[in-house]
Scaffold this motif. Structure first.
Motif, short mmCIF file in Angstrom:
data_model
loop_
_atom_site.label_atom_id
_atom_site.label_comp_id
_atom_site.label_asym_id
_atom_site.label_seq_id
_atom_site.Cartn_x
_atom_site.Cartn_y
_atom_site.Cartn_z
N VAL A 1 0.86 -1.19 0.00
CA VAL A 1 0.00 0.00 0.00
C VAL A 1 0.89 1.23 0.00
N THR A 2 0.54 2.18 -0.85
CA THR A 2 1.34 3.41 -0.95
C THR A 2 0.42 4.60 -1.18
N THR A 3 0.95 5.79 -0.94
CA THR A 3 0.30 6.95 -1.51
C THR A 3 0.78 6.96 -2.97
N PRO A 4 -0.10 7.34 -3.90
CA PRO A 4 0.36 7.33 -5.29
C PRO A 4 1.65 8.15 -5.45
N LYS A 5 2.62 7.59 -6.14
CA LYS A 5 3.92 8.20 -6.43
C LYS A 5 4.92 8.14 -5.27
N SER B 1 20.17 -4.14 -6.43
CA SER B 1 20.68 -3.70 -7.72
C SER B 1 19.66 -3.97 -8.85
N LEU B 2 19.06 -5.14 -8.84
CA LEU B 2 18.06 -5.48 -9.87
C LEU B 2 16.92 -4.46 -9.88
N CYS B 3 16.55 -3.98 -8.68
CA CYS B 3 15.38 -3.09 -8.56
C CYS B 3 15.76 -1.62 -8.49
N SER B 4 17.03 -1.31 -8.67
CA SER B 4 17.42 0.10 -8.56
C SER B 4 16.82 0.89 -9.73
N PHE B 5 16.70 2.17 -9.53
CA PHE B 5 16.16 3.06 -10.57
C PHE B 5 16.97 2.90 -11.85
N GLU B 6 18.30 2.83 -11.68
CA GLU B 6 19.19 2.75 -12.84
C GLU B 6 18.92 1.46 -13.62
N SER B 7 18.77 0.34 -12.92
CA SER B 7 18.54 -0.93 -13.64
C SER B 7 17.15 -0.96 -14.25
N MET B 8 16.17 -0.56 -13.47
CA MET B 8 14.79 -0.67 -13.98
C MET B 8 14.57 0.22 -15.21
N PHE C 1 3.67 13.45 -8.29
CA PHE C 1 2.27 13.28 -8.70
C PHE C 1 1.89 14.31 -9.78
N PHE C 2 2.34 15.53 -9.57
CA PHE C 2 2.03 16.60 -10.54
C PHE C 2 2.57 16.24 -11.93
N HIS C 3 3.82 15.80 -11.97
CA HIS C 3 4.40 15.42 -13.27
C HIS C 3 3.65 14.24 -13.88
N PHE C 4 3.32 13.29 -13.03
CA PHE C 4 2.62 12.08 -13.50
C PHE C 4 1.25 12.44 -14.08
N ALA C 5 0.54 13.34 -13.39
CA ALA C 5 -0.80 13.72 -13.86
C ALA C 5 -0.73 14.26 -15.29
N ASN C 6 0.33 15.00 -15.57
CA ASN C 6 0.42 15.59 -16.90
C ASN C 6 1.01 14.63 -17.94
N ARG D 1 10.77 8.63 -13.34
CA ARG D 1 11.07 10.01 -13.71
C ARG D 1 12.51 10.29 -13.29
N LYS D 2 12.73 10.70 -12.01
CA LYS D 2 14.09 10.98 -11.56
C LYS D 2 14.55 9.98 -10.50
N GLY D 3 13.61 9.60 -9.64
CA GLY D 3 13.94 8.62 -8.59
C GLY D 3 14.94 9.16 -7.58
N VAL D 4 14.81 10.43 -7.22
CA VAL D 4 15.73 10.99 -6.22
C VAL D 4 14.94 11.61 -5.06
N VAL D 5 15.67 11.88 -3.98
CA VAL D 5 15.07 12.54 -2.82
C VAL D 5 15.34 14.04 -2.95
N GLY D 6 14.32 14.86 -2.71
CA GLY D 6 14.54 16.32 -2.64
C GLY D 6 14.33 17.05 -3.94
N ASP D 7 13.77 16.38 -4.96
CA ASP D 7 13.56 17.08 -6.24
C ASP D 7 12.54 18.22 -6.14
N TRP D 8 11.78 18.24 -5.04
CA TRP D 8 10.79 19.32 -4.89
C TRP D 8 11.44 20.70 -4.99
N LYS D 9 12.73 20.76 -4.62
CA LYS D 9 13.42 22.07 -4.64
C LYS D 9 13.46 22.66 -6.05
N ASN D 10 13.36 21.80 -7.06
CA ASN D 10 13.41 22.28 -8.44
C ASN D 10 12.04 22.67 -8.98
N CYS D 11 11.03 22.55 -8.17
CA CYS D 11 9.68 22.74 -8.71
C CYS D 11 8.80 23.66 -7.86
#
Ligand code: A3P
Length: 320
Positions: free
Chosen positions: A63-67, A257-264, A164-169, A286-296
């Motif tokens: 169970v997750t919040t979307p995104k 490693s199999l499930c890392s953003f880079e591999s997937m 979520f915002f990027h995904f919606a668009n 998309r980016k798969g990083v922590v703290g990207d909110w600072k760019n948006c």
């Protein structure tokens, strides 16, 4: 059409017309059901689930919040549970040929086809992904006697919103793009899928404190920071701890490693731009990083989200 389905459709339309409705985040309208907001297609999935789903003894619900990292957890739990039949370092691992959402289905998106799911060695331990809030899960899943387990994952709210915002668009579910301001206001008011996001998180947080053997509370940032520790926590919770031999062989790192953003993101099927259910496989990465909110986000937006988070979680022992 089977009779049951005709009845279901009519009942669903009657239900929709009785529910509070707002302008949606992911679709033109959002409906409030049992305290949470949904686009109609997802709400239909929630209702199907409540009416027709029969849990099996050891079912696992991501169970997750979307995104918040659903795709990542799908990969990780699939790889973990199937590690004997599919060692994570093998060239033909199913995660190298299938999108995670095809291996671990979205409960709200598969109609009533639950019985055909078979994605772990134990046929009574199916793995599903969902955003359904705790209050809307049937008692048969939450009852302390059942052995079903919930792995809950959330994420910093600011990053969650931006993702979520990027995904919606990127999805095909909206007839026209949503602006950052409109998305932000809608999100703060709780109109995003399975929102208010804070209430969904709080429900599982409280349950994880009361019933730690049933609900494991995880965070995206912790999974990024200390993946090995979190993998062990997860494996223990799912009663499939890593043996000393597995530890020594490097299996934990192989799953990470199999499930890392880079591999997937290198896997062809995850690059697919074809729409399926209104979204493409590539839109889950998309980016798969922590703290990207600072760019948006503007600093006012960031402060407002922090303030709501502070207020909603006050006294709960949870901070995000
Ligand atoms: P960003 O938009 O911040 O990049 P979900 O799977 O719940 O839809 O969440 C999608 C978010 O998780 C996106 O975040 C996506 O890039 C990120 N994500 C997808 N796969 C990931 C992985 N293997 N590791 C880390 N993050 C991942």
């Amino acid at each position: 059409q089977p009779l049951e389905q005709v009845d279901d459709n009519k009942e669903f339309e009657d239900l929709l017309s009785s529910l509070p409705r707002e302008k949606g985040f992911m679709s033109s309208s959002s409906y409030q059901y049992q305290g949470f907001w949904y686009p109609p297609s997802i709400l239909q999935g929630v209702i199907n689930f409540q009416k027709h789903f029969k849990p099996r003894e050891n079912d696992i619900f991501i169970v997750t919040t979307p995104k918040a990292g659903t795709t990542w957890m799908r990969g990780i739990i699939y790889a973990l549970m199937n590690r004997e039949a599919h060692p994570p370092h093998t060239l033909h691992h199913p995660l190298l040929n299938n999108a995670p959402r095809d291996l671990v289905p979205f409960l709200e998106g598969i109609g009533s086809e639950y019985d055909s799911v078979c994605n772990s060695p134990d046929r009574n331990a199916r793995i599903f992904a969902t955003h359904i809030p705790l209050v809307s899960l049937p008692n048969s899943i939450t009852a302390s006697l059942s052995n079903c387990r919930v792995v809950y994952m959330c994420r910093d709210i600011k990053d969650n919103f931006v993702s979520f915002f990027h995904f919606a668009n990127k999805s095909n579910l909206r007839s026209s793009p949503i602006s950052l301001e409109d998305a932000f206001n809608s999100y703060c008011k709780g109109f995003s899928t399975a929102g208010p996001v804070w209430d969904q998180i709080l429900g599982y947080w409280i349950e994880s404190q009361k019933n730690p053997h049933k609900v494991l509370f995880m965070r995206y940032e912790e999974m990024k920071d200390e993946p090995k520790l979190q993998m062990r926590r997860l494996a223990n919770f799912l009663e499939t701890p890593f043996s000393q031999e597995e530890e020594n062989s490097g299996l934990v790192d192989q799953i990470i490693s199999l499930c890392s953003f880079e591999s997937m993101t290198k896997v062809d099927v995850n690059k697919t731009e074809n729409f399926l259910d209104g979204v493409t496989n590539s839109s889950f990465f998309r980016k798969g990083v922590v703290g990207d909110w600072k760019n948006c986000l503007t600093s006012d937006m960031a402060s407002k989200l922090d303030q709501i988070t502070e207020e909603k979680f006050r006294g709960s022992g949870l901070s995000l």
